[in-house]
Design an enzyme around this catalytic site. Structure first.
Site, PDB file in Angstrom:
ATOM      1  N   HIS A  47      -1.844  -5.324   1.374  1.00  0.00           N
ATOM      2  CA  HIS A  47      -3.129  -5.994   1.139  1.00  0.00           C
ATOM      3  C   HIS A  47      -2.865  -7.408   0.635  1.00  0.00           C
ATOM      4  CE1 HIS A  47      -7.001  -7.135  -0.542  1.00  0.00           C
ATOM      5  NE2 HIS A  47      -6.314  -7.541  -1.593  1.00  0.00           N
ATOM      6  N   LYS A  49       0.838  -1.205   0.000  1.00  0.00           N
ATOM      7  CA  LYS A  49       0.000   0.000   0.000  1.00  0.00           C
ATOM      8  C   LYS A  49       0.879   1.264   0.000  1.00  0.00           C
ATOM      9  CE  LYS A  49      -3.835  -2.313   2.398  1.00  0.00           C
ATOM     10  NZ  LYS A  49      -4.762  -2.277   3.548  1.00  0.00           N
ATOM     11  N   ASN A  63      -1.850  -0.020   6.980  1.00  0.00           N
ATOM     12  CA  ASN A  63      -1.304  -1.290   7.457  1.00  0.00           C
ATOM     13  C   ASN A  63      -0.446  -2.016   6.414  1.00  0.00           C
ATOM     14  OD1 ASN A  63      -3.380  -2.032   5.835  1.00  0.00           O
ATOM     15  ND2 ASN A  63      -4.536  -3.166   7.381  1.00  0.00           N
ATOM     16  N   TYR A 103     -12.233  -2.574  -3.192  1.00  0.00           N
ATOM     17  CA  TYR A 103     -12.721  -2.651  -1.816  1.00  0.00           C
ATOM     18  C   TYR A 103     -14.252  -2.594  -1.741  1.00  0.00           C
ATOM     19  CZ  TYR A 103      -8.098  -2.420   0.424  1.00  0.00           C
ATOM     20  OH  TYR A 103      -6.824  -2.700   0.874  1.00  0.00           O
ATOM     21  N   GLU A 133      -9.387 -10.229  -7.841  1.00  0.00           N
ATOM     22  CA  GLU A 133      -8.412  -9.143  -7.699  1.00  0.00           C
ATOM     23  C   GLU A 133      -7.294  -9.250  -8.738  1.00  0.00           C
ATOM     24  OE1 GLU A 133      -7.446  -9.462  -3.528  1.00  0.00           O
ATOM     25  OE2 GLU A 133      -9.433  -8.751  -2.927  1.00  0.00           O
TER      26      GLU A 133
END
Ligand code: RTP
Ligand code: MG
Length: 148
Positions: free
Chosen positions: A115, A9, A112, A49, A126
């Site tokens: 992913h 990310k 965080n 998402y 995805e």
């Protein structure tokens, strides 16, 4: 062979953690079959998402993931979907164990680091969302047996 979609990310990219993260999956023995830097569009972020559309953190999540480039990857290997999730650690870095990527480098849940697909259905969806077929390779490790 199973495949999963992983993405460093924006926080992981900006903190120069791409190499560290790639290295962990390489050392584990998984095979990298596709990778690229990209700026995620709002539309792509909302689709990716989509399952969280009604959640209170959705808008923040979309603006975070579009705020700076990401490093998208497809990894292949035995049980790689579940294993990669294990190596990533819990969603909230405060709960993630040391030794996991989020446990070692993450600070807050909204940033965080990485992913990873959470099921084979998500992985398929995805991978197709982020990669064209011709951007992925398929190969066996035939050279390494001569140098080990
Ligand atoms: P990811 O999809 O990014 O791999 O993360 P995950 O499966 O571990 O967690 P998920 O439930 O899918 O949540 C997606 C991302 O939304 C952010 N989040 N914020 N503020 C909050 O309580 C909250 N909960 C989730 C996280 O950045 C999480 O990675
Ligand atoms: Mg998720």
């Amino acid at each position: 062979m199973e495949r999963t979609f992983l993405m460093v990310k924006p926080d992981g990219v900006e903190r120069s953690l791409i190499g560290e993260i790639v290295s962990r999956f390489e050392k584990k023995g998984f095979t990298l079959v596709g990778a690229k830097m990209l700026a995620v569009s709002k539309e792509l972020a909302e689709t990716h998402y989509g399952e969280h559309k009604e959640r209170p953190f959705f808008n923040n999540l979309v603006s975070f993931i579009t705020s700076s480039p990401v490093f998208a990857m497809v990894w292949e290997g035995e049980n790689v979907i579940a294993e990669a999730r294990k190596m990533m650690g819990k969603t909230n870095p405060e709960e993630a164990q040391p030794g996991t990527i989020r446990g070692d480098f993450g600070v807050i849940v909204s940033m965080n680091i990485i992913h990873g697909s959470d099921s084979s259905e998500s992985a398929k969806r995805e991978i197709e969302l982020f990669f064209k077929d011709e951007e992925l390779v398929s190969y066996e490790k035939t050279i390494s047996k001569w140098v080990q």
